[in-house]
Design a protein around this motif. Structure first.
Motif, mmCIF file in Angstrom:
data_model
loop_
_atom_site.group_PDB
_atom_site.id
_atom_site.type_symbol
_atom_site.label_atom_id
_atom_site.label_comp_id
_atom_site.label_asym_id
_atom_site.label_seq_id
_atom_site.Cartn_x
_atom_site.Cartn_y
_atom_site.Cartn_z
ATOM 1 N N LEU A 19 32.831 74.470 27.593
ATOM 2 C CA LEU A 19 33.308 73.606 26.470
ATOM 3 C C LEU A 19 33.617 72.297 27.372
ATOM 4 C CD1 LEU A 19 33.085 72.203 23.898
ATOM 5 C CD2 LEU A 19 35.599 73.500 23.285
ATOM 6 N N LEU A 20 32.860 70.848 27.129
ATOM 7 C CA LEU A 20 33.931 69.809 27.721
ATOM 8 C C LEU A 20 34.331 69.166 26.400
ATOM 9 C CD1 LEU A 20 33.227 67.608 29.601
ATOM 10 C CD2 LEU A 20 32.034 67.039 30.072
ATOM 11 N N VAL A 21 34.917 68.793 26.772
ATOM 12 C CA VAL A 21 35.791 67.345 25.664
ATOM 13 C C VAL A 21 35.599 65.752 26.342
ATOM 14 C CG1 VAL A 21 37.825 66.699 24.186
ATOM 15 C CG2 VAL A 21 36.589 69.322 24.638
ATOM 16 N N VAL A 22 34.955 64.900 25.189
ATOM 17 C CA VAL A 22 34.542 63.614 25.439
ATOM 18 C C VAL A 22 35.631 63.143 24.254
ATOM 19 C CG1 VAL A 22 33.108 61.575 25.664
ATOM 20 C CG2 VAL A 22 32.521 64.304 26.863
ATOM 21 N N ASN A 23 36.514 62.233 24.823
ATOM 22 C CA ASN A 23 37.172 61.221 23.449
ATOM 23 C C ASN A 23 37.269 60.318 24.143
ATOM 24 O OD1 ASN A 23 40.718 60.724 22.556
ATOM 25 N ND2 ASN A 23 38.723 60.319 21.299
ATOM 26 N N SER A 24 35.891 58.939 23.508
ATOM 27 C CA SER A 24 35.991 57.540 23.333
ATOM 28 C C SER A 24 35.863 57.206 21.934
ATOM 29 C CB SER A 24 34.639 57.832 24.302
ATOM 30 O OG SER A 24 34.205 56.327 24.845
ATOM 31 N N PRO A 25 36.219 56.429 21.738
ATOM 32 C CA PRO A 25 37.237 55.202 22.445
ATOM 33 C C PRO A 25 38.416 56.456 22.141
ATOM 34 C CG PRO A 25 36.612 54.085 21.101
ATOM 35 C CD PRO A 25 35.570 55.223 20.847
ATOM 36 N N SER A 26 39.258 56.316 24.083
ATOM 37 C CA SER A 26 39.939 56.940 23.836
ATOM 38 C C SER A 26 41.808 56.827 23.514
ATOM 39 C CB SER A 26 39.909 57.394 26.138
ATOM 40 O OG SER A 26 41.083 57.945 26.277
ATOM 41 N N ASN A 27 41.915 58.387 22.902
ATOM 42 C CA ASN A 27 43.561 58.066 23.302
ATOM 43 C C ASN A 27 44.165 58.836 24.283
ATOM 44 O OD1 ASN A 27 46.458 58.824 23.104
ATOM 45 N ND2 ASN A 27 45.958 60.654 20.606
ATOM 46 N N ASP B 180 24.312 74.123 30.376
ATOM 47 C CA ASP B 180 24.477 74.809 28.916
ATOM 48 C C ASP B 180 25.718 74.816 28.456
ATOM 49 O OD1 ASP B 180 23.473 75.569 26.935
ATOM 50 O OD2 ASP B 180 23.320 78.055 27.742
ATOM 51 N N ILE B 181 26.152 73.219 28.425
ATOM 52 C CA ILE B 181 28.100 73.678 27.846
ATOM 53 C C ILE B 181 27.885 72.845 26.700
ATOM 54 C CG2 ILE B 181 29.846 72.353 28.413
ATOM 55 C CD1 ILE B 181 28.941 71.887 31.722
ATOM 56 N N THR B 182 28.351 73.458 25.620
ATOM 57 C CA THR B 182 29.089 72.857 24.576
ATOM 58 C C THR B 182 29.764 71.422 24.504
ATOM 59 O OG1 THR B 182 28.430 74.682 23.594
ATOM 60 C CG2 THR B 182 29.644 73.329 22.226
ATOM 61 N N VAL B 183 29.544 70.349 24.261
ATOM 62 C CA VAL B 183 30.389 68.732 24.267
ATOM 63 C C VAL B 183 31.216 68.995 22.519
ATOM 64 C CG1 VAL B 183 30.820 66.840 24.941
ATOM 65 C CG2 VAL B 183 29.185 68.337 25.947
ATOM 66 N N ILE B 184 32.248 68.927 22.709
ATOM 67 C CA ILE B 184 33.387 68.049 21.873
ATOM 68 C C ILE B 184 32.770 66.626 21.794
ATOM 69 C CG2 ILE B 184 35.002 67.852 20.747
ATOM 70 C CD1 ILE B 184 35.729 70.419 20.902
ATOM 71 N N SER B 185 32.547 65.457 20.660
ATOM 72 C CA SER B 185 32.478 63.828 21.087
ATOM 73 C C SER B 185 33.988 63.593 19.658
ATOM 74 C CB SER B 185 31.479 64.173 20.780
ATOM 75 O OG SER B 185 31.413 62.433 20.943
ATOM 76 N N ASP B 186 34.771 63.469 20.363
ATOM 77 C CA ASP B 186 35.736 63.133 19.482
ATOM 78 C C ASP B 186 35.788 60.911 19.493
ATOM 79 O OD1 ASP B 186 38.805 62.482 18.553
ATOM 80 O OD2 ASP B 186 39.827 63.219 19.082
ATOM 81 N N GLU B 187 35.519 61.295 17.857
ATOM 82 C CA GLU B 187 34.973 59.930 17.319
ATOM 83 C C GLU B 187 35.885 59.044 17.020
ATOM 84 O OE1 GLU B 187 30.856 59.688 17.280
ATOM 85 O OE2 GLU B 187 30.303 60.741 18.836
ATOM 86 N N ILE B 188 37.435 59.320 17.073
ATOM 87 C CA ILE B 188 38.288 59.011 15.788
ATOM 88 C C ILE B 188 38.685 57.908 15.902
ATOM 89 C CG2 ILE B 188 40.374 59.909 16.668
ATOM 90 C CD1 ILE B 188 39.999 60.234 13.548
ATOM 91 N N TYR B 189 38.056 56.944 16.798
ATOM 92 C CA TYR B 189 38.965 55.257 17.214
ATOM 93 C C TYR B 189 37.284 54.915 17.317
ATOM 94 C CZ TYR B 189 42.610 57.028 17.949
ATOM 95 O OH TYR B 189 44.714 58.226 17.416
ATOM 96 N N GLN B 190 36.143 55.281 16.647
ATOM 97 C CA GLN B 190 35.256 54.804 17.032
ATOM 98 C C GLN B 190 34.653 53.163 15.964
ATOM 99 O OE1 GLN B 190 32.055 55.895 14.047
ATOM 100 N NE2 GLN B 190 30.200 56.089 15.687
ATOM 101 N N GLN B 191 35.573 52.654 15.334
ATOM 102 C CA GLN B 191 35.661 51.877 14.601
ATOM 103 C C GLN B 191 36.745 50.934 14.426
ATOM 104 O OE1 GLN B 191 34.113 51.762 10.055
ATOM 105 N NE2 GLN B 191 34.596 53.710 10.749
#
Length: 415
Positions: A183-191, A213-224
């Protein structure tokens, strides 16, 4: 009675962000005026139309359980929003959760397997470490805790040398991941940096995820909450739809932190597994809050823009104030945080002396502890996010309080 605590709980520390906030609350209870820049909570009230929708839902009797994954109309609205972002989403691929943090927790618990002290895992006897989770530092404090609670092992990529941008660090990321990465965690916009990763950076992530063959979390809580840029949703890239879990929520963009409402989107195979954990833990998100969330998604664009514009003005003002004191702060294009350089791990900055004039402040934790005690300004140590030498500042506060914070830090020789 002496308790024998679970090893998974003893592996983690309390949230550093909440620890600082609790310290600020203690000082305030003693009558101290603290400028609290530690917690990522918008200072705006929840928009009136959202509050009204929640009240109307309660009045209409929406106070019981809902279907575990969320009310159908909210899940369909979320799916429509995700389709606007370029994802091929359906309502069956969405779980509505009590906050984005719960969505993340369920994802980690569903995907990451660990081993106990005897080396026995759910997959049988093994001497291997838990599944590998890769974080991009500085990373939000709870990612590490969630990985450890699920039994995973951590590998981290430092973005600090690249002004917190991912694109120039892609070679480092390529060296960190492998076929063993789960698992790879990507947070953009970033905290905590506010960085918005470029399309080239996300395409680099995509290429590595597909190769290994990696699953990725895209944390987009600050997207807006972005300033002059349009963030790309990672799951919209070719080759990523079947390996991306998109996390989002209502706390930041809609100033709904206390309402606790978020969601995850993933392929149905993952949703079916995560839904088991969801149903046996939280049952469902609060009924009337889900109705308020539907109103937020469909009728609150204007209020979101007003809050975003205010955050941008505060960001620019704060950067200028620090520059006046000779402090160059990396400025991100999203969220409402900045990382203030405060100390160097190898050598204390000569300017960073304690208020007593005795010992220099040698690291960011000491700097933050002193700042709240001496200047009564609450910040979070960068080391809590994996990047020592910085303090995270939340500019989700009024311009008046932000100016007061800088004045106090300068008065006590913290900048």
């Amino acid at each position: 009675m002496s308790f024998d605590f679970a090893a998974r709980v003893e592996r983690v520390e309390p949230s550093a962000t909440l620890a600082i906030s609790n310290k600020a609350s203690e000082l305030e209870a003693e009558g101290v005026d603290v400028v609290d820049l530690s917690v990522g909570e918008p200072d705006f009230p929840t928009p009136e139309n959202i509050v009204a929708a929640g009240q109307e839902a309660m009045d209409a009797g929406h106070t019981g359980y809902t279907s575990s994954n969320g009310i159908p109309e909210l899940r369909e609205s979320i799916a429509a929003k995700l389709r606007d972002d370029g994802l091929d989403a359906t309502s069956e691929e969405v779980i509505v959760t009590p906050g984005g943090k719960q969505a993340l927790f369920e994802t980690f618990q569903t995907l990451i397997d660990g081993v106990d002290e005897q080396g026995s895992s759910a997959r049988g006897t093994s001497s291997r470490a838990g599944d590998e989770v890769v974080l991009l530092d500085p990373a939000w404090v709870s990612y590490e805790a969630m990985a450890k609670l699920s039994g995973g092992s951590l590998n981290r990529v430092d973005l600090a040398p690249y002004d917190f941008q991912l694109e120039p660090a892609l070679d480092d990321l390529a060296a960190a991941v492998s076929d063993d990465t789960k698992l790879l965690v990507v947070n953009s916009p970033s905290n905590p940096t506010g960085a918005v990763y470029s399309d080239a950076a996300l395409e680099g992530v995509r290429d590595l995820a597909v190769e290994h063959d990696i699953t990725v979390i895209s944390d987009e809580i600050y997207q807006q909450i972005t300033y002059g840029v349009e963030p790309t949703s990672l799951g919209s890239l070719e080759g990523m739809s079947d390996r991306t879990i998109t996390i989002n929520g209502f706390s930041k963009a809609y100033s709904m932190t206390g309402w606790r409402l978020g969601y995850l989107h993933a392929p149905e195979s993952l949703i079916s597994q995560a839904a088991k954990l969801h149903s046996h833990s939280v049952s469902c998100a609060v009924n009337f809050v889900q109705h308020a969330g539907l109103e937020a998604l469909e009728n609150t664009d204007e209020a979101v823009v007003e809050m975003r514009d205010a955050f941008r003005e505060r960001r620019d003002m704060l950067a200028e104030l620090f520059a006046e004191h000779g402090v160059d702060v990396p400025v991100g294009d999203g969220a409402f945080y900045m990382m203030l350089p405060v100390a160097d791990d190898s050598e204390a900055r000569s300017a960073s002396e304690s208020a007593s004039g005795d010992e220099p402040r040698a690291d960011d934790q000491e700097w933050c502890a002193g700042a709240i005690e001496d200047a009564h300004v609450a910040t979070v140590p960068g080391s809590a996010f994996g990047s020592p030498g910085y303090a995270r500042i939340s500019y989700a506060a009024s311009e008046e309080r932000l100016r007061e914070a800088v004045d106090r830090l300068a008065e006590h020789d913290y900048i």
